[in-house]
Design a protein around this motif. Sequence first.
Motif, PDB file in Angstrom:
ATOM      1  N   VAL A 145       0.800  -1.223   0.000  1.00 30.74           N
ATOM      2  CA  VAL A 145       0.000   0.000   0.000  1.00 30.74           C
ATOM      3  C   VAL A 145       0.835   1.275   0.000  1.00 30.74           C
ATOM      4  O   VAL A 145       0.289   2.385  -0.015  1.00 30.74           O
ATOM      5  N   THR A 146       2.142   1.140   0.028  1.00 32.56           N
ATOM      6  CA  THR A 146       3.036   2.280  -0.143  1.00 32.56           C
ATOM      7  C   THR A 146       4.344   1.770  -0.731  1.00 32.56           C
ATOM      8  O   THR A 146       4.680   0.598  -0.583  1.00 32.56           O
ATOM      9  N   ASP A 147       5.065   2.651  -1.385  1.00 27.22           N
ATOM     10  CA  ASP A 147       6.311   2.258  -2.045  1.00 27.22           C
ATOM     11  C   ASP A 147       7.559   2.622  -1.234  1.00 27.22           C
ATOM     12  O   ASP A 147       8.671   2.330  -1.659  1.00 27.22           O
ATOM     13  N   ILE A 148       7.389   3.244  -0.076  1.00 31.57           N
ATOM     14  CA  ILE A 148       8.555   3.799   0.616  1.00 31.57           C
ATOM     15  C   ILE A 148       8.947   3.021   1.865  1.00 31.57           C
ATOM     16  O   ILE A 148       9.572   3.572   2.770  1.00 31.57           O
ATOM     17  N   ALA A 149       8.613   1.734   1.915  1.00 33.53           N
ATOM     18  CA  ALA A 149       8.895   0.973   3.134  1.00 33.53           C
ATOM     19  C   ALA A 149       9.770  -0.253   2.907  1.00 33.53           C
ATOM     20  O   ALA A 149       9.489  -1.330   3.433  1.00 33.53           O
ATOM     21  N   PRO A 150      10.859  -0.154   2.122  1.00 31.60           N
ATOM     22  CA  PRO A 150      11.734  -1.327   1.993  1.00 31.60           C
ATOM     23  C   PRO A 150      12.243  -1.759   3.367  1.00 31.60           C
ATOM     24  O   PRO A 150      12.620  -0.917   4.182  1.00 31.60           O
ATOM     25  N   GLY A 151      12.220  -3.063   3.597  1.00 31.04           N
ATOM     26  CA  GLY A 151      12.553  -3.585   4.918  1.00 31.04           C
ATOM     27  C   GLY A 151      11.321  -3.837   5.753  1.00 31.04           C
ATOM     28  O   GLY A 151      11.368  -4.579   6.740  1.00 31.04           O
ATOM     29  N   PHE A 152      10.212  -3.200   5.375  1.00 31.02           N
ATOM     30  CA  PHE A 152       8.948  -3.374   6.089  1.00 31.02           C
ATOM     31  C   PHE A 152       7.827  -3.768   5.134  1.00 31.02           C
ATOM     32  O   PHE A 152       6.648  -3.631   5.456  1.00 31.02           O
ATOM     33  N   ASP A 153       8.181  -4.264   3.961  1.00 32.76           N
ATOM     34  CA  ASP A 153       7.135  -4.566   2.985  1.00 32.76           C
ATOM     35  C   ASP A 153       6.290  -5.771   3.364  1.00 32.76           C
ATOM     36  O   ASP A 153       5.206  -5.958   2.808  1.00 32.76           O
ATOM     37  N   HIS A 154       6.755  -6.571   4.321  1.00 30.45           N
ATOM     38  CA  HIS A 154       5.861  -7.609   4.849  1.00 30.45           C
ATOM     39  C   HIS A 154       4.694  -6.956   5.595  1.00 30.45           C
ATOM     40  O   HIS A 154       3.580  -7.477   5.599  1.00 30.45           O
ATOM     41  N   ILE A 155       4.946  -5.782   6.188  1.00 27.88           N
ATOM     42  CA  ILE A 155       3.892  -5.037   6.890  1.00 27.88           C
ATOM     43  C   ILE A 155       2.964  -4.360   5.887  1.00 27.88           C
ATOM     44  O   ILE A 155       1.739  -4.461   5.996  1.00 27.88           O
ATOM     45  N   THR A 156       3.541  -3.676   4.888  1.00 31.00           N
ATOM     46  CA  THR A 156       2.689  -2.995   3.903  1.00 31.00           C
ATOM     47  C   THR A 156       1.862  -4.009   3.117  1.00 31.00           C
ATOM     48  O   THR A 156       0.717  -3.740   2.746  1.00 31.00           O
ATOM     49  N   GLY A 157       2.451  -5.197   2.887  1.00 31.90           N
ATOM     50  CA  GLY A 157       1.718  -6.248   2.186  1.00 31.90           C
ATOM     51  C   GLY A 157       0.597  -6.822   3.029  1.00 31.90           C
ATOM     52  O   GLY A 157      -0.484  -7.136   2.517  1.00 31.90           O
ATOM     53  N   ALA A 158       0.826  -6.964   4.336  1.00 32.03           N
ATOM     54  CA  ALA A 158      -0.207  -7.494   5.225  1.00 32.03           C
ATOM     55  C   ALA A 158      -1.364  -6.506   5.355  1.00 32.03           C
ATOM     56  O   ALA A 158      -2.534  -6.906   5.399  1.00 32.03           O
ATOM     57  N   ILE A 159      -1.056  -5.219   5.398  1.00 29.39           N
ATOM     58  CA  ILE A 159      -2.114  -4.203   5.451  1.00 29.39           C
ATOM     59  C   ILE A 159      -2.979  -4.303   4.197  1.00 29.39           C
ATOM     60  O   ILE A 159      -4.204  -4.377   4.266  1.00 29.39           O
ATOM     61  N   GLY A 160      -2.329  -4.319   3.041  1.00 30.46           N
ATOM     62  CA  GLY A 160      -3.063  -4.411   1.784  1.00 30.46           C
ATOM     63  C   GLY A 160      -3.817  -5.713   1.646  1.00 30.46           C
ATOM     64  O   GLY A 160      -4.956  -5.746   1.170  1.00 30.46           O
ATOM     65  N   GLY A 161      -3.187  -6.821   2.106  1.00 33.75           N
ATOM     66  CA  GLY A 161      -3.836  -8.116   2.022  1.00 33.75           C
ATOM     67  C   GLY A 161      -5.094  -8.183   2.860  1.00 33.75           C
ATOM     68  O   GLY A 161      -6.111  -8.756   2.444  1.00 33.75           O
ATOM     69  N   ALA A 162      -5.054  -7.582   4.055  1.00 29.85           N
ATOM     70  CA  ALA A 162      -6.227  -7.591   4.925  1.00 29.85           C
ATOM     71  C   ALA A 162      -7.378  -6.815   4.297  1.00 29.85           C
ATOM     72  O   ALA A 162      -8.531  -7.261   4.302  1.00 29.85           O
ATOM     73  N   VAL A 163      -7.073  -5.651   3.728  1.00 29.16           N
ATOM     74  CA  VAL A 163      -8.117  -4.857   3.074  1.00 29.16           C
ATOM     75  C   VAL A 163      -8.647  -5.587   1.840  1.00 29.16           C
ATOM     76  O   VAL A 163      -9.851  -5.627   1.588  1.00 29.16           O
ATOM     77  N   ALA A 164      -7.740  -6.187   1.079  1.00 29.70           N
ATOM     78  CA  ALA A 164      -8.156  -6.941  -0.112  1.00 29.70           C
ATOM     79  C   ALA A 164      -9.050  -8.117   0.275  1.00 29.70           C
ATOM     80  O   ALA A 164     -10.035  -8.419  -0.409  1.00 29.70           O
ATOM     81  N   GLY A 165      -8.719  -8.769   1.384  1.00 34.07           N
ATOM     82  CA  GLY A 165      -9.530  -9.880   1.845  1.00 34.07           C
ATOM     83  C   GLY A 165     -10.931  -9.455   2.228  1.00 34.07           C
ATOM     84  O   GLY A 165     -11.897 -10.205   2.054  1.00 34.07           O
ATOM     85  N   MET A 166     -11.059  -8.250   2.744  1.00 35.96           N
ATOM     86  CA  MET A 166     -12.365  -7.717   3.109  1.00 35.96           C
ATOM     87  C   MET A 166     -13.278  -7.611   1.893  1.00 35.96           C
ATOM     88  O   MET A 166     -14.495  -7.682   1.993  1.00 35.96           O
ATOM     89  N   HIS A 167     -12.667  -7.498   0.704  1.00 34.25           N
ATOM     90  CA  HIS A 167     -13.443  -7.328  -0.525  1.00 34.25           C
ATOM     91  C   HIS A 167     -13.448  -8.571  -1.407  1.00 34.25           C
ATOM     92  O   HIS A 167     -13.976  -8.529  -2.515  1.00 34.25           O
ATOM     93  N   GLY A 168     -12.838  -9.682  -0.932  1.00 32.55           N
ATOM     94  CA  GLY A 168     -12.996 -10.923  -1.680  1.00 32.55           C
ATOM     95  C   GLY A 168     -11.755 -11.710  -2.031  1.00 32.55           C
ATOM     96  O   GLY A 168     -11.850 -12.759  -2.674  1.00 32.55           O
ATOM     97  N   THR A 169     -10.573 -11.263  -1.618  1.00 33.36           N
ATOM     98  CA  THR A 169      -9.359 -12.029  -1.916  1.00 33.36           C
ATOM     99  C   THR A 169      -9.345 -13.341  -1.128  1.00 33.36           C
ATOM    100  O   THR A 169      -9.726 -13.376   0.033  1.00 33.36           O
TER     101      THR A 169
END
Length: 428
Positions: A293-317
């Motif tokens: 959900v953001t491009d400026i978090a190298p080293g923390f992209d497991h966190i940015t991916g989990a945030i996006g994944g949770a929101v995506a799951g809310m809509h059907g992932t």
Amino acid sequence: MTLMEDAKKGIITPSIETVAKAEGIDPETVRSCVAKGLIAIPVNNRRETLPIGIGKYMSTKINANVGTSRDCIDIDAEIEKAKAAEAFGAHAVMDLSTGGNLDEIRTRILKSVNIPVGTVPIYQAAASRKIVVEMTSDDLFNAVRKHAKQGVDFVTVHAGVNLNSLERLRQSDRIMNVVSRGGSFTLAWMLHNGEDNPFYAEFDYLLEIAKEYDMTLSLGDGMRPGCIADASDRPKFMEFITLGELVKRSRAANVQTFVEGPGHVPLNEIELSVRGMKELCNEAPLYLLGPLVTDIAPGFDHITGAIGGAVAGMHGTDFLCMVTPSEHLALPTLEDIKEGLLVTKVAAHTIDLIKEGPRERAWEKDLSMAYARRDLNWEKQFELAIDGNRARKIRDARRTESDTCSMCGDLCALKIVKEAFEKKKIEK
């Protein structure tokens, strides 16, 4: 017959029974959804695999990527990563190896885990030539058949990257063009040879191979955005449209599919992406990496991916590909795999709390944790935690004489209110 053929004939197979039992739902519901293509159970008929259900009514599943690169070839390390991924709760692993003896790596990974294994055959096809663009159509299909024959349960094929999507890319204002490795191989091949993508042009042949081995097709997102500025552009949606057409053809051929989705999407566009893919792809199970959900978090992209994944799951992932802290930086280590997987498990559980099907069982876990915290039952809390060992180490490292945690000690809100109520009862 394939699993989908059996399901269409009303047969409840052992795989369907296993999935239904694991998910706590009626086998007939699973069978009906498999027949319609709403649930995929990737199990190659050449391999004994623990069946998992991906899709409607199913708990959210997690994939872990492992594999060598041309700069880092350590087969034993990748086998260890695959085993660790399974031990820490991954439902599937993908071998993305591009360096070393690819046949040996894939064979060993298939033998080392009991969960579905996926691959990307175009990597093997590319490795067979000095340069990527010298691959032939035969190289591509021979790689698919080799992987299928070895027992691979699902393969990513970037069949939605075709001359039409290439033209959309040419006319776009994309910043990062193509960031999918398989997608870039395909585009480079098309530009060099002046022909359409063989996986698209000869999709019926691909279906023949998949059907022979009952191998699931993961329709890859070769045009996925590589930064949030590119998130909702025409190349991406053009690929969605094409993938939807291929899903329909796959179902007619009794081949199971799921569809891969975008990698970088801002929060306010995730619903558009997920609902768009679900609608255009006939409600096929959706498999996402992130999205970040953001491009400026190298080293923390497991966190940015989990945030996006949770929101995506809310809509059907339905299926999350874990992201590690080394995303965009380096080949992940064993610790990166563990960290990325555990963070993705948090995202998957938050999805299941609101998802039709697994919601009731997910809520039971959270309610149990609430009671354990109320009662200051630390052993129960560690038992219920996604990583109980980590929780125990943190508590033990900062011990208190109180039966509470060291943050509050005797000033613990739960303890104060509990004692106040008990005192009031005595006074009465």
